[in-house]
Scaffold this motif. Structure first.
Motif, PDB file in Angstrom:
ATOM      1  N   VAL A  11       0.683  -1.102   0.012  1.00 49.55           N
ATOM      2  CA  VAL A  11       0.009   0.000   0.065  1.00 49.55           C
ATOM      3  C   VAL A  11       0.912   1.119   0.129  1.00 49.55           C
ATOM      4  O   VAL A  11       1.875   1.592   0.818  1.00 49.55           O
ATOM      5  CB  VAL A  11      -1.024  -0.138   1.322  1.00 49.55           C
ATOM      6  CG1 VAL A  11      -2.102  -1.002   1.028  1.00 49.55           C
ATOM      7  CG2 VAL A  11      -0.323  -0.141   2.439  1.00 49.55           C
ATOM      8  N   PRO A  49      -5.970  -3.672   3.597  1.00 47.89           N
ATOM      9  CA  PRO A  49      -4.939  -2.690   3.002  1.00 47.89           C
ATOM     10  C   PRO A  49      -5.207  -1.271   3.700  1.00 47.89           C
ATOM     11  O   PRO A  49      -3.971  -0.548   4.142  1.00 47.89           O
ATOM     12  CB  PRO A  49      -5.557  -2.610   1.754  1.00 47.89           C
ATOM     13  CG  PRO A  49      -6.054  -4.126   1.308  1.00 47.89           C
ATOM     14  CD  PRO A  49      -6.650  -4.339   2.689  1.00 47.89           C
ATOM     15  N   LEU A  53      -1.941   0.628   5.597  1.00 43.06           N
ATOM     16  CA  LEU A  53      -1.535   2.001   5.549  1.00 43.06           C
ATOM     17  C   LEU A  53      -1.517   2.753   6.755  1.00 43.06           C
ATOM     18  O   LEU A  53      -0.582   3.658   6.851  1.00 43.06           O
ATOM     19  CB  LEU A  53      -2.893   2.661   4.700  1.00 43.06           C
ATOM     20  CG  LEU A  53      -2.171   4.021   4.098  1.00 43.06           C
ATOM     21  CD1 LEU A  53      -1.359   3.683   2.837  1.00 43.06           C
ATOM     22  CD2 LEU A  53      -3.677   4.774   3.616  1.00 43.06           C
ATOM     23  N   ARG A  70      -9.534   4.698  -2.083  1.00 49.40           N
ATOM     24  CA  ARG A  70      -8.479   4.096  -3.103  1.00 49.40           C
ATOM     25  C   ARG A  70      -8.377   4.791  -4.368  1.00 49.40           C
ATOM     26  O   ARG A  70      -9.224   5.014  -4.851  1.00 49.40           O
ATOM     27  CB  ARG A  70      -9.034   2.598  -3.296  1.00 49.40           C
ATOM     28  CG  ARG A  70      -7.566   1.960  -4.161  1.00 49.40           C
ATOM     29  CD  ARG A  70      -7.989   0.373  -3.921  1.00 49.40           C
ATOM     30  NE  ARG A  70      -6.964  -0.185  -5.067  1.00 49.40           N
ATOM     31  CZ  ARG A  70      -7.161  -1.567  -5.711  1.00 49.40           C
ATOM     32  NH1 ARG A  70      -8.083  -2.189  -5.017  1.00 49.40           N
ATOM     33  NH2 ARG A  70      -6.540  -1.826  -6.587  1.00 49.40           N
ATOM     34  N   GLN A  84      -0.933  -0.716  -4.498  1.00 48.46           N
ATOM     35  CA  GLN A  84      -2.412  -0.006  -4.395  1.00 48.46           C
ATOM     36  C   GLN A  84      -2.263   1.050  -3.622  1.00 48.46           C
ATOM     37  O   GLN A  84      -1.454   1.206  -2.848  1.00 48.46           O
ATOM     38  CB  GLN A  84      -3.331  -1.031  -3.832  1.00 48.46           C
ATOM     39  CG  GLN A  84      -3.599  -2.180  -4.584  1.00 48.46           C
ATOM     40  CD  GLN A  84      -4.524  -3.299  -3.985  1.00 48.46           C
ATOM     41  OE1 GLN A  84      -5.204  -2.899  -2.951  1.00 48.46           O
ATOM     42  NE2 GLN A  84      -4.917  -4.214  -4.599  1.00 48.46           N
ATOM     43  N   TRP A  86      -3.939   4.378  -1.697  1.00 49.42           N
ATOM     44  CA  TRP A  86      -5.088   5.178  -1.204  1.00 49.42           C
ATOM     45  C   TRP A  86      -4.824   6.671  -0.918  1.00 49.42           C
ATOM     46  O   TRP A  86      -3.566   7.216  -0.473  1.00 49.42           O
ATOM     47  CB  TRP A  86      -5.210   4.637   0.161  1.00 49.42           C
ATOM     48  CG  TRP A  86      -6.428   3.498   0.179  1.00 49.42           C
ATOM     49  CD1 TRP A  86      -7.494   3.498   0.608  1.00 49.42           C
ATOM     50  CD2 TRP A  86      -6.019   2.252  -0.169  1.00 49.42           C
ATOM     51  NE1 TRP A  86      -8.066   2.339   0.350  1.00 49.42           N
ATOM     52  CE2 TRP A  86      -7.383   1.572   0.014  1.00 49.42           C
ATOM     53  CE3 TRP A  86      -4.932   1.416  -0.467  1.00 49.42           C
ATOM     54  CZ2 TRP A  86      -7.362   0.171  -0.472  1.00 49.42           C
ATOM     55  CZ3 TRP A  86      -5.172   0.000  -0.905  1.00 49.42           C
ATOM     56  CH2 TRP A  86      -6.172  -0.400  -0.877  1.00 49.42           C
TER      57      TRP A  86
END
Length: 139
Positions: A11, A49, A53, A70, A84, A86
């Protein structure tokens, strides 16, 4: 092709404050030192996730932050890792970010400054997506 069970999600935080994006310069490992990234890290087994984070931002920057949403997309890293991202914001009362772990410098970047740093290759596409969402502002 890797299946979902073989993927490990990393993340990244598009930490936004006043229309600026936080970039962190790597100090380790040696092959990444001096390049810039969105702070974050690996999602542990059984961890969401969003929770990873929050944990990673506390460990790496000493801050209290919350994920917002996200960023569309997913970017391949070295197999089996995928990135990924955010968007996130500092919680009221959070200390200011400091480079505590794996980083030696932090910079808040406006839209006009976002390409002034040498981003890690894998973060370039994610930063382009953040830029396209109009989350950054000119100074």
């Amino acid at each position: 092709m890797t299946s979902d069970t073989e993927r490990i999600v990393v993340v990244g935080a598009a930490l936004l404050d006043g229309g600026r994006l936080l970039a962190a310069r790597r100090s380790a490992p040696a092959e990444l030192a001096g390049r810039w990234e969105l702070p974050g890290g690996k999602v542990e087994a059984g961890e969401r996730p969003e929770d990873a984070l929050v944990r990673e931002l506390r460990e790496e920057l000493g801050i209290d932050a919350e994920p917002v949403e996200r960023v569309p997309g997913e970017w391949p890293l070295r197999a089996p890792y995928v990135l990924q991202v955010w968007t996130a914001r500092l919680l009221p009362g959070s200390p200011a970010p400091e480079p505590l772990q794996d980083h030696d410098e932090l910079r808040w970047l406006s839209l006009a400054e976002v390409w002034d740093v040498a981003w890690l290759d894998q973060d370039v596409a994610a930063v382009r997506e953040i830029e396209s969402l109009s989350l950054l502002r000119r100074p």
